[in-house]
Design a protein around this motif. Structure first.
Motif, short mmCIF file in Angstrom:
data_model
loop_
_atom_site.label_atom_id
_atom_site.label_comp_id
_atom_site.label_asym_id
_atom_site.label_seq_id
_atom_site.Cartn_x
_atom_site.Cartn_y
_atom_site.Cartn_z
N LEU A 1 12.21 -6.91 -6.83
CA LEU A 1 12.37 -8.21 -7.47
C LEU A 1 11.03 -8.74 -7.97
CD1 LEU A 1 14.85 -9.89 -4.95
CD2 LEU A 1 15.39 -8.71 -7.08
N ALA A 2 9.99 -8.60 -7.13
CA ALA A 2 8.67 -9.08 -7.53
C ALA A 2 8.15 -8.31 -8.75
CB ALA A 2 7.70 -8.94 -6.36
N ILE A 3 8.33 -7.00 -8.75
CA ILE A 3 7.88 -6.19 -9.89
C ILE A 3 8.65 -6.57 -11.15
CG2 ILE A 3 7.75 -3.85 -10.80
CD1 ILE A 3 7.19 -2.88 -7.99
N ARG B 1 1.95 -8.85 -1.66
CA ARG B 1 1.06 -8.82 -0.51
C ARG B 1 1.82 -9.07 0.79
NH1 ARG B 1 -4.28 -12.20 -2.65
NH2 ARG B 1 -4.96 -10.68 -4.22
N GLN B 2 2.70 -10.07 0.77
CA GLN B 2 3.43 -10.40 1.99
C GLN B 2 4.43 -9.31 2.37
OE1 GLN B 2 5.24 -14.25 1.64
NE2 GLN B 2 3.29 -15.36 1.82
N ILE B 3 5.06 -8.68 1.40
CA ILE B 3 6.03 -7.62 1.69
C ILE B 3 5.37 -6.48 2.45
CG2 ILE B 3 7.42 -5.82 0.59
CD1 ILE B 3 8.14 -7.89 -1.55
N LYS B 4 4.16 -6.13 2.05
CA LYS B 4 3.44 -5.04 2.73
C LYS B 4 3.02 -5.43 4.13
CE LYS B 4 -0.41 -1.85 2.02
NZ LYS B 4 -1.54 -1.48 1.11
N ALA C 1 11.66 -15.94 -6.15
CA ALA C 1 11.13 -16.98 -7.04
C ALA C 1 10.44 -16.38 -8.26
CB ALA C 1 10.18 -17.88 -6.27
N SER C 2 9.73 -15.28 -8.06
CA SER C 2 9.05 -14.63 -9.19
C SER C 2 10.05 -14.15 -10.24
CB SER C 2 8.22 -13.44 -8.68
OG SER C 2 7.64 -12.74 -9.75
N LEU C 3 11.15 -13.58 -9.79
CA LEU C 3 12.17 -13.12 -10.73
C LEU C 3 12.81 -14.28 -11.47
CD1 LEU C 3 13.89 -10.85 -11.91
CD2 LEU C 3 15.41 -11.08 -9.96
N ILE C 4 13.11 -15.37 -10.75
CA ILE C 4 13.77 -16.52 -11.38
C ILE C 4 12.87 -17.15 -12.44
CG2 ILE C 4 14.65 -18.85 -10.96
CD1 ILE C 4 15.61 -17.88 -8.24
N PHE C 5 11.60 -17.40 -12.09
CA PHE C 5 10.69 -18.01 -13.06
C PHE C 5 10.39 -17.06 -14.21
CE2 PHE C 5 9.77 -21.00 -9.59
CZ PHE C 5 9.69 -22.19 -10.30
N GLY C 6 10.43 -15.75 -13.95
CA GLY C 6 10.25 -14.82 -15.05
C GLY C 6 11.39 -14.90 -16.05
N VAL D 1 4.00 -14.98 -12.26
CA VAL D 1 2.92 -14.05 -11.95
C VAL D 1 2.31 -14.37 -10.58
CG1 VAL D 1 0.61 -13.29 -12.64
CG2 VAL D 1 2.40 -13.55 -14.36
N ILE D 2 2.09 -15.65 -10.31
CA ILE D 2 1.50 -16.04 -9.02
C ILE D 2 2.42 -15.66 -7.87
CG2 ILE D 2 0.79 -18.00 -7.60
CD1 ILE D 2 -0.15 -19.38 -10.16
#
Length: 259
Positions: free
Chosen positions: A114-116, A102-105, A80-85, A94-95
């Protein structure tokens, strides 16, 4: 004095009396002599049939890291972060990106890249918006005017830069006005600025109160001009909103607009 010779021992070298101590003889060949009370060397004796090194004791102070298997799927927030980016949804990107990291870790999931990527793209959008705003402010210069102050060329300006005698292409009566297009008053136009004044400073009085004062002030100023127009027209005014009021905007701009 006579001496009595000792009795002769029995033949074969046996002691003359039973139970007498035996003289130790030399060790027999092929056998190792036994020495009692001597410690053995090379560490503690091992039990028969046991081989190898003794077990190693854990080193104190070194945490034992649990083994983690392969990632358990891709984190949904990372996607979702990649798509909204990509679609310039910077805030959500960003959220979701922070939540995903956090969840991946914690959950041993995939999708960190993808998040980065979503966070990086969002940063690029913010930078692009900033550059665009700077360019817009830099290009929003004063319009070209003649010696009398009349606009000679079409130009886009913010409402607070309007001056008495300026003419605009049209007046948008709906929504928030951010820019207005100035045109020479010698040609067709959609309205002329005839008065500009400031409201009293203080706390935001409310939209209704501001509208009442702005309308009354523009009407009084038009009546004071005693001006006649060639075509049927209406009075229109631009007033500050709450957001601009908090930034020091108190200006009211009055225009006469053809119907």
């Amino acid at each position: 004095m006579s001496q009595t010779p000792p009795p002769a021992g029995p033949p074969g070298g046996q002691p003359p009396y039973p139970g007498s101590p035996q003289q130790p003889g030399p060790p027999q060949y092929g056998q190792q002599p036994q020495y009692g009370g001597q410690p053995s060397y090379g560490g503690p004796p091992q039990q028969p049939g046991q081989y190898g090194m003794p077990p190693m004791a854990p080193i104190q102070g070194m945490p034992q890291q649990p083994y983690q298997g392969p990632p358990q799927g891709t984190n949904g927030f990372a996607v979702a972060s990649l798509i909204f980016g990509i679609i310039s949804g910077v805030l959500l990107s960003v959220i979701f990106g922070i939540v995903a990291l956090r969840q991946i870790k914690q959950r041993n999931q995939g999708g960190r890249g993808l998040a980065i990527a979503g966070l990086v793209i969002s940063g690029c959008w913010v930078l692009l918006f900033g550059v665009g705003l700077i360019i817009a402010i830099a290009t929003d210069d004063e319009p070209s005017r003649d010696a009398s102050g009349q606009v000679t060329e079409t130009a886009n300006v913010r409402p607070e830069k309007l001056k008495v005698g300026d003419c605009v292409e049209k007046v948008d009566t709906e929504g928030l006005i951010r820019n207005m297009k100035l045109v020479p008053c010698s040609g067709p136009n959609g309205g002329e600025v005839y008065a500009v004044f400031e409201l009293p400073a203080g706390k935001w009085p409310g939209e209704s109160a501001v509208s009442t004062v702005a309308e009354s002030g523009c009407s009084d100023r038009w009546d004071a001009l005693k001006r006649k127009v060639e075509e049927d027209s209406n009075i229109y005014y631009l007033q500050p909103v709450e957001a601009s009021w908090s930034m020091g905007d108190r200006g009211v701009t009055c225009l006469v607009v053809p119907k």
